[in-house]
Motif scaffolding. Sequence first.
Motif, PDB file in Angstrom:
ATOM      1  N   HIS A 176     110.960  59.403  42.128  1.00  0.00           N
ATOM      2  CA  HIS A 176     110.208  58.765  43.214  1.00  0.00           C
ATOM      3  C   HIS A 176     108.785  59.306  43.325  1.00  0.00           C
ATOM      4  N   ASN A 177     108.324  60.021  42.311  1.00  0.00           N
ATOM      5  CA  ASN A 177     106.982  60.577  42.279  1.00  0.00           C
ATOM      6  C   ASN A 177     106.087  59.647  41.452  1.00  0.00           C
ATOM      7  N   ALA A 178     105.083  59.044  42.081  1.00  0.00           N
ATOM      8  CA  ALA A 178     104.232  58.071  41.387  1.00  0.00           C
ATOM      9  C   ALA A 178     103.481  58.700  40.217  1.00  0.00           C
ATOM     10  N   ASP A 179     103.062  59.967  40.362  1.00  0.00           N
ATOM     11  CA  ASP A 179     102.291  60.609  39.292  1.00  0.00           C
ATOM     12  C   ASP A 179     103.115  60.772  38.017  1.00  0.00           C
TER      13      ASP A 179
ATOM     14  N   LYS B  97     105.410  50.759  38.066  1.00  0.00           N
ATOM     15  CA  LYS B  97     106.329  51.576  38.847  1.00  0.00           C
ATOM     16  C   LYS B  97     105.561  52.572  39.709  1.00  0.00           C
ATOM     17  N   ALA B  98     104.511  53.166  39.153  1.00  0.00           N
ATOM     18  CA  ALA B  98     103.692  54.094  39.933  1.00  0.00           C
ATOM     19  C   ALA B  98     103.062  53.393  41.124  1.00  0.00           C
ATOM     20  N   ILE B  99     102.589  52.164  40.919  1.00  0.00           N
ATOM     21  CA  ILE B  99     101.961  51.407  42.005  1.00  0.00           C
ATOM     22  C   ILE B  99     102.988  50.984  43.039  1.00  0.00           C
ATOM     23  N   TYR B 100     104.191  50.675  42.606  1.00  0.00           N
ATOM     24  CA  TYR B 100     105.258  50.337  43.551  1.00  0.00           C
ATOM     25  C   TYR B 100     105.560  51.516  44.464  1.00  0.00           C
ATOM     26  N   LEU B 101     105.608  52.717  43.875  1.00  0.00           N
ATOM     27  CA  LEU B 101     105.904  53.914  44.666  1.00  0.00           C
ATOM     28  C   LEU B 101     104.722  54.326  45.541  1.00  0.00           C
ATOM     29  N   GLU B 102     103.507  54.089  45.050  1.00  0.00           N
ATOM     30  CA  GLU B 102     102.296  54.455  45.796  1.00  0.00           C
ATOM     31  C   GLU B 102     101.277  53.329  45.624  1.00  0.00           C
ATOM     32  N   PRO B 103     101.293  52.331  46.505  1.00  0.00           N
ATOM     33  CA  PRO B 103     100.460  51.137  46.330  1.00  0.00           C
ATOM     34  C   PRO B 103      98.964  51.418  46.203  1.00  0.00           C
ATOM     35  N   SER B 104      98.487  52.559  46.733  1.00  0.00           N
ATOM     36  CA  SER B 104      97.056  52.871  46.646  1.00  0.00           C
ATOM     37  C   SER B 104      96.762  53.910  45.565  1.00  0.00           C
ATOM     38  N   HIS B 105      97.638  54.037  44.580  1.00  0.00           N
ATOM     39  CA  HIS B 105      97.435  55.005  43.503  1.00  0.00           C
ATOM     40  C   HIS B 105      96.259  54.539  42.652  1.00  0.00           C
TER      41      HIS B 105
END
Length: 485
Positions: free
Chosen positions: A401-404, A428-436
């Motif tokens: 669950h870590n976007a990085d 997947k990273a964007i799903y977990l953190e939309p503002s990544h």
Amino acid sequence: MRMVDPRFGAWLLDETGIDAESLGANALARAVGARAAATVGVEAADGYGVAAHAQRNEWASGVALPEWAREAYWQRLTTTPAERQALIDVLVVPETWFFREREAFAALARLGAKRLAAQPGEVLRVLSAPCSSGEEPYSAAMALLDAGLVHEQFAIDAIDISAQSIAAAARGVYGRNAFRGDGLAFRERYFEATPDGWRIASTVRRAVTFERANLFEWLAPHPVRYDFIFCRNVLIYFDRAAQDRAIGLLRARLAEGGMIFVGPAETGLMMRHEMASAYIPLAFGFRVPAPETNAAPVPAPLPVIAATAAAPALGSASVFKPLDAPVAAPARRPAPPPLALRPLHGAPAPRAAAVVRVPAATAQTDATPEAALAQARRLADAGSLADAERLAADAAKALAHNADTWYLLGLIADAQGRAAEAHGHYRKAIYLEPSHYEALTHLAALLEVQGDADGARRLMRRAQRAAEQNGDDERNERDAGGAHA
């Protein structure tokens, strides 16, 4: 007026090459309102009088500018060169710092020293365009001085369309926001503390020549060819035609064997113009392909960028007016080959800002998933992609669950030419953190290479909003820290 008059958007595109939408919602409308409030006299209101005075404070919102004021400001803008410059200065908000994405400066120092060793007696020429308030060209000068070069061996030209930015660069006094990260030893060597801030040393200042200029108009007749060109975090704000023209001009001014450094979100644009990656992790450097590859150009994979990379901001990327003659984009784009990202070797290392080399990973059963992920990032930055991928994949089991985590896996897949896999990891990273921000920009670059310009543009708008929000959060934290200091 929730949307700016279309005439202003058309003017901005013609004057600078920038699409108003790339600046964010209502940014141009707010800038027009602010300049109108500062310049349009109420006597033009024909009877609005006191009411007009009361409303002027609302104009800067971009939604309350009355038609008479809009017309009066349009006339002023189109007849007064100083006002055109003033509006550009409002739109170009400087946001940069010393040694931003420092691996580019490490590459400059290392390869510059190697170039001079091969061509003794020559002068190394560097261009910073746009140079904003001077942090980038001064960083280049400090990197070269730290690498052992003397003033007679290199010359740095720095241009920007913003008169305010050039004035700030010439002044050479900087606040704490210009110094970020942990590697600040250069400040003790090259700056003097003053009541107004940190003043850069004359030994650095004399190495850079600043000029207020329009990139397109300045480069077209310019006789000098540059060994290294920094043009970072500006191309993403241009429309497609201006991007093509800018890259064509920059490429024409590049010396044989020279290198152009761009921003992390601009790598796809360089590939579109058949520029070859220099394979230097985190530097985002590109070269003109060797002559023998011109018949069938093969683009390089996207370079790796660390998860902590900073967002581009409009102001470290000032704007320029495009030429009338377009530069044609390539008609087709071959698929990237499955090549690993690898650093250059054999060049003398600079004494500062060097890329860290990390040995191959070994199994550490007692390491935490967070430590394994950090080690994987270091290995990726050093070019050991296979070891980095193994560590990151293991870390992902505990850090799903870590976007990085997914962002790093996306970078590794991207660098190895596995575009579909990289696309999935970025998503997947964007799903977990939309503002990544980094995942958004790298997925945008990937879509750009694949021909999905609309998808890339949408992601870049999201990334810009994320960058603005992150900048606001950082400023609030700094203000709070100052209040408690």
